[in-house]
Design a protein around this motif. Structure first.
Motif, PDB file in Angstrom:
ATOM      1  N   PRO A 100     -41.549  12.230  30.753  1.00 56.36           N
ATOM      2  CA  PRO A 100     -40.257  12.007  30.099  1.00 56.36           C
ATOM      3  C   PRO A 100     -39.086  12.067  31.089  1.00 56.36           C
ATOM      4  N   MET A 101     -39.204  12.914  32.104  1.00 54.73           N
ATOM      5  CA  MET A 101     -38.138  13.021  33.101  1.00 54.73           C
ATOM      6  C   MET A 101     -38.007  11.715  33.890  1.00 54.73           C
ATOM      7  N   ALA A 102     -39.148  11.098  34.242  1.00 56.60           N
ATOM      8  CA  ALA A 102     -39.125   9.836  34.977  1.00 56.60           C
ATOM      9  C   ALA A 102     -38.497   8.734  34.118  1.00 56.60           C
ATOM     10  N   LEU A 103     -38.829   8.714  32.838  1.00 57.53           N
ATOM     11  CA  LEU A 103     -38.243   7.714  31.940  1.00 57.53           C
ATOM     12  C   LEU A 103     -36.728   7.893  31.835  1.00 57.53           C
ATOM     13  N   LEU A 104     -36.283   9.124  31.796  1.00 58.74           N
ATOM     14  CA  LEU A 104     -34.847   9.407  31.713  1.00 58.74           C
ATOM     15  C   LEU A 104     -34.125   8.936  32.976  1.00 58.74           C
ATOM     16  N   VAL A 105     -34.715   9.178  34.124  1.00 60.08           N
ATOM     17  CA  VAL A 105     -34.119   8.728  35.391  1.00 60.08           C
ATOM     18  C   VAL A 105     -34.049   7.205  35.430  1.00 60.08           C
ATOM     19  N   ILE A 106     -35.106   6.522  35.015  1.00 60.67           N
ATOM     20  CA  ILE A 106     -35.121   5.058  34.991  1.00 60.67           C
ATOM     21  C   ILE A 106     -34.036   4.543  34.047  1.00 60.67           C
ATOM     22  N   ALA A 107     -33.911   5.149  32.852  1.00 66.95           N
ATOM     23  CA  ALA A 107     -32.897   4.725  31.882  1.00 66.95           C
ATOM     24  C   ALA A 107     -31.490   4.892  32.453  1.00 66.95           C
ATOM     25  N   ILE A 108     -31.237   5.985  33.164  1.00 59.64           N
ATOM     26  CA  ILE A 108     -29.905   6.226  33.744  1.00 59.64           C
ATOM     27  C   ILE A 108     -29.609   5.201  34.834  1.00 59.64           C
ATOM     28  N   VAL A 109     -30.604   4.909  35.665  1.00 57.19           N
ATOM     29  CA  VAL A 109     -30.409   3.924  36.733  1.00 57.19           C
ATOM     30  C   VAL A 109     -30.116   2.545  36.147  1.00 57.19           C
ATOM     31  N   VAL A 110     -30.862   2.139  35.137  1.00 60.57           N
ATOM     32  CA  VAL A 110     -30.635   0.842  34.495  1.00 60.57           C
ATOM     33  C   VAL A 110     -29.246   0.804  33.862  1.00 60.57           C
ATOM     34  N   LEU A 111     -28.838   1.869  33.226  1.00 66.12           N
ATOM     35  CA  LEU A 111     -27.522   1.934  32.584  1.00 66.12           C
ATOM     36  C   LEU A 111     -26.403   1.834  33.628  1.00 66.12           C
ATOM     37  N   VAL A 112     -26.578   2.496  34.752  1.00 65.42           N
ATOM     38  CA  VAL A 112     -25.563   2.442  35.808  1.00 65.42           C
ATOM     39  C   VAL A 112     -25.495   1.044  36.416  1.00 65.42           C
ATOM     40  N   PHE A 158     -26.488  -1.991  35.148  1.00 70.03           N
ATOM     41  CA  PHE A 158     -26.123  -3.100  34.267  1.00 70.03           C
ATOM     42  C   PHE A 158     -24.958  -2.796  33.335  1.00 70.03           C
ATOM     43  N   GLY A 159     -24.678  -1.577  33.063  1.00 71.99           N
ATOM     44  CA  GLY A 159     -23.601  -1.236  32.141  1.00 71.99           C
ATOM     45  C   GLY A 159     -24.100  -1.172  30.713  1.00 71.99           C
ATOM     46  N   ARG A 160     -23.361  -0.422  29.911  1.00 71.01           N
ATOM     47  CA  ARG A 160     -23.777  -0.196  28.526  1.00 71.01           C
ATOM     48  C   ARG A 160     -23.790  -1.474  27.695  1.00 71.01           C
ATOM     49  N   GLY A 161     -22.814  -2.323  27.874  1.00 74.82           N
ATOM     50  CA  GLY A 161     -22.730  -3.556  27.079  1.00 74.82           C
ATOM     51  C   GLY A 161     -23.883  -4.497  27.340  1.00 74.82           C
ATOM     52  N   LYS A 162     -24.229  -4.658  28.617  1.00 75.66           N
ATOM     53  CA  LYS A 162     -25.313  -5.579  28.972  1.00 75.66           C
ATOM     54  C   LYS A 162     -26.661  -5.050  28.474  1.00 75.66           C
ATOM     55  N   VAL A 163     -26.898  -3.750  28.652  1.00 78.41           N
ATOM     56  CA  VAL A 163     -28.156  -3.155  28.190  1.00 78.41           C
ATOM     57  C   VAL A 163     -28.256  -3.268  26.670  1.00 78.41           C
ATOM     58  N   SER A 164     -27.145  -3.036  25.994  1.00 78.92           N
ATOM     59  CA  SER A 164     -27.132  -3.130  24.531  1.00 78.92           C
ATOM     60  C   SER A 164     -27.472  -4.546  24.069  1.00 78.92           C
ATOM     61  N   SER A 165     -26.865  -5.548  24.708  1.00 75.79           N
ATOM     62  CA  SER A 165     -27.143  -6.929  24.299  1.00 75.79           C
ATOM     63  C   SER A 165     -28.580  -7.328  24.641  1.00 75.79           C
ATOM     64  N   LEU A 166     -29.095  -6.838  25.777  1.00 79.22           N
ATOM     65  CA  LEU A 166     -30.491  -7.138  26.124  1.00 79.22           C
ATOM     66  C   LEU A 166     -31.458  -6.537  25.107  1.00 79.22           C
ATOM     67  N   MET A 167     -31.200  -5.311  24.688  1.00 77.06           N
ATOM     68  CA  MET A 167     -32.070  -4.673  23.693  1.00 77.06           C
ATOM     69  C   MET A 167     -31.984  -5.399  22.349  1.00 77.06           C
ATOM     70  N   GLY A 168     -30.790  -5.879  22.010  1.00 80.00           N
ATOM     71  CA  GLY A 168     -30.634  -6.646  20.771  1.00 80.00           C
ATOM     72  C   GLY A 168     -31.436  -7.931  20.808  1.00 80.00           C
ATOM     73  N   GLU A 169     -31.392  -8.624  21.955  1.00 78.38           N
ATOM     74  CA  GLU A 169     -32.170  -9.858  22.104  1.00 78.38           C
ATOM     75  C   GLU A 169     -33.664  -9.568  22.090  1.00 78.38           C
ATOM     76  N   PHE A 170     -34.047  -8.460  22.697  1.00 77.61           N
ATOM     77  CA  PHE A 170     -35.446  -8.057  22.693  1.00 77.61           C
ATOM     78  C   PHE A 170     -35.933  -7.803  21.265  1.00 77.61           C
ATOM     79  N   GLY A 171     -35.114  -7.123  20.474  1.00 75.71           N
ATOM     80  CA  GLY A 171     -35.458  -6.862  19.074  1.00 75.71           C
ATOM     81  C   GLY A 171     -35.566  -8.139  18.262  1.00 75.71           C
ATOM     82  N   LYS A 172     -34.641  -9.086  18.505  1.00 74.21           N
ATOM     83  CA  LYS A 172     -34.704 -10.375  17.795  1.00 74.21           C
ATOM     84  C   LYS A 172     -35.973 -11.133  18.160  1.00 74.21           C
ATOM     85  N   GLY A 173     -36.349 -11.048  19.431  1.00 75.62           N
ATOM     86  CA  GLY A 173     -37.581 -11.721  19.870  1.00 75.62           C
ATOM     87  C   GLY A 173     -38.811 -11.154  19.195  1.00 75.62           C
TER      88      GLY A 173
END
Length: 84
Positions: free
Chosen positions: A6-18, A20-35
């Protein structure tokens, strides 16, 4: 293959957020859900379409075979062999 901690997943999530930014990650997850939703809908449509075709096929009743005149069944047992 093992799951990352879980610690490794948290570090990966923080790096991705830094990165790409919150807006881009949010839109990517939305597109992923639609897919995923579209994929599931396609599977369900294909399954229901196959079931509809399966139930729409009406089997014809078998018609009895009519013998051709002059070809009636004959006893073809040789005369020198005993019948069983």
């Amino acid at each position: 293959m093992h799951m990352p901690s879980p610690m490794a997943l948290l570090v990966i999530a923080i790096v991705v957020l830094v990165l790409f930014g919150r807006g881009k990650v949010s839109s990517l997850m939305g597109e992923f859900g639609k897919g995923i939703t579209a994929f599931k809908k396609g599977l369900n449509d294909g399954t229901s379409e196959a079931n509809a075709e399966r139930t729409a096929v009406v089997e014809k009743p078998a018609q009895p075979v009519q013998p051709v005149p002059g070809t009636e069944a004959r006893d073809v047992t040789p005369q020198n062999e005993p019948r069983l």
